[in-house]
Write an enzyme that holds these catalytic residues in place. Sequence first.
Site, PDB file in Angstrom:
ATOM      1  N   CYS A   4     -16.367   1.862   0.269  1.00  0.00           N
ATOM      2  CA  CYS A   4     -15.242   0.981   0.610  1.00  0.00           C
ATOM      3  C   CYS A   4     -14.837   1.087   2.073  1.00  0.00           C
ATOM      4  CB  CYS A   4     -14.057   1.261  -0.304  1.00  0.00           C
ATOM      5  SG  CYS A   4     -13.389   2.940  -0.127  1.00  0.00           S
ATOM      6  N   ARG A  22     -13.701  -8.603   1.189  1.00  0.00           N
ATOM      7  CA  ARG A  22     -12.262  -8.390   0.971  1.00  0.00           C
ATOM      8  C   ARG A  22     -11.505  -9.692   1.241  1.00  0.00           C
ATOM      9  NH1 ARG A  22     -10.229  -3.330   1.306  1.00  0.00           N
ATOM     10  NH2 ARG A  22      -8.460  -4.391   0.329  1.00  0.00           N
ATOM     11  N   ASP A  72     -17.181   7.498  -1.915  1.00  0.00           N
ATOM     12  CA  ASP A  72     -15.966   7.348  -1.116  1.00  0.00           C
ATOM     13  C   ASP A  72     -15.678   8.716  -0.498  1.00  0.00           C
ATOM     14  OD1 ASP A  72     -13.567   6.424  -0.042  1.00  0.00           O
ATOM     15  OD2 ASP A  72     -12.492   6.347  -1.950  1.00  0.00           O
ATOM     16  N   ARG A 111       0.885  -1.186   0.000  1.00  0.00           N
ATOM     17  CA  ARG A 111       0.000   0.000   0.000  1.00  0.00           C
ATOM     18  C   ARG A 111       0.912   1.222   0.000  1.00  0.00           C
ATOM     19  NH1 ARG A 111      -5.410   1.403   3.411  1.00  0.00           N
ATOM     20  NH2 ARG A 111      -6.155  -0.020   1.808  1.00  0.00           N
ATOM     21  N   HIS A 136      -7.361   0.912  -6.485  1.00  0.00           N
ATOM     22  CA  HIS A 136      -7.581   0.035  -5.321  1.00  0.00           C
ATOM     23  C   HIS A 136      -8.243  -1.242  -5.858  1.00  0.00           C
ATOM     24  CE1 HIS A 136      -7.817  -1.233  -1.331  1.00  0.00           C
ATOM     25  NE2 HIS A 136      -8.685  -0.380  -0.808  1.00  0.00           N
ATOM     26  N   GLN A 140     -10.040  -3.938  -3.571  1.00  0.00           N
ATOM     27  CA  GLN A 140     -11.324  -3.465  -3.050  1.00  0.00           C
ATOM     28  C   GLN A 140     -12.410  -3.560  -4.122  1.00  0.00           C
ATOM     29  OE1 GLN A 140     -12.238  -1.815   0.161  1.00  0.00           O
ATOM     30  NE2 GLN A 140     -14.216  -2.339  -0.716  1.00  0.00           N
TER      31      GLN A 140
END
Length: 303
Positions: free
Chosen positions: A261, A289, A221, A103, A130, A133
């Site tokens: 998310c 996930r 988001d 990440r 991402h 996700q």
Amino acid sequence: MNQTKHFLRIRDLGGREQAMNLLRRAKEMKENNTRSDLLAGKTLVMLFEKASTRTRLSFEVAVRHLGGSVIFMTPAESQLGRSEPLPDTARVISRYNDGIIVRTFGQEKLEELVRYGSVPVINALTDQGHPCQVMADVLTMYERTPDLAALRVAWIGDGNNMANSWIEAAMLFPFELTLAVPQGYDPDLNLFIEARDAGAKIRLTRNPAEAVAGANYINTDVWASMGQEAEQKKREQAFQGYIVDASTMCLAAPNAKFMHCLPVHRGEEVSAEVFESEASIVFDQAENRLHMQKAILEWAFSR
Ligand code: CP
Ligand code: NVA
């Protein structure tokens, strides 16, 4: 010789068929609560330059379910924080470990890890995407609506890493995607054009109501992603009118679902009422996930 498989972005899965196979496999792994010894004796480094709750936990659990172990590493606790170059770190990690889950900020850092390392690299979020996700999010829709071609998906808010990965998902899966994004906060427009030219059913508008009209899944988001904290106030101004609230949901298709998310800022990008409503499937997304990442690990490590 076997080719090392990296998952830096959704298109790394290959074509539509491979993407559907991964979706089916993740669903099957969830239904069977799969455990395996695929990663027995293997160690994966999780190199995280940004905070995480879901991604860290779900990857750590996923690796354990597949019989492997992880080492969690941050710049602050390693020589990366004292300017040891990433190419050197990549080569050292590859000498002891079997994979890197990372990440970070720029996507180019992943490419550097691929170039200098010799083990699979998996994107656990960058500023550009991402993918883990969004694959879990597509799984969350697929569980409810196996006919993805019948779906209309709306993205409301920032054209950020999540929006980019949704655009990539629309290249491989047959749902319709409409993004409503304020001027100045567009997703990667080169990617958008490439996706549209490749046949993805995608549209971009400035009008949230237009994106939500008749949509089955409404996504949003945070307005300021990790690394953009200093822009919070400016972004709050720019995103006025982009909150997903009860009146937004009224425009959507009957029985439409709300997706996020996480983590969420209640009262900013979504009202607390919608977030806590029956329509909200955010914790199913979080749960998925784990299952999607087990399937991704299996895809990357099976020989
Ligand atoms: N959605 C997501 O990636 O959450 P974390 O930042 O907690 O990992
Ligand atoms: N866009 C958000 C997603 C967090 C999971 C960020 O990058 O901070």
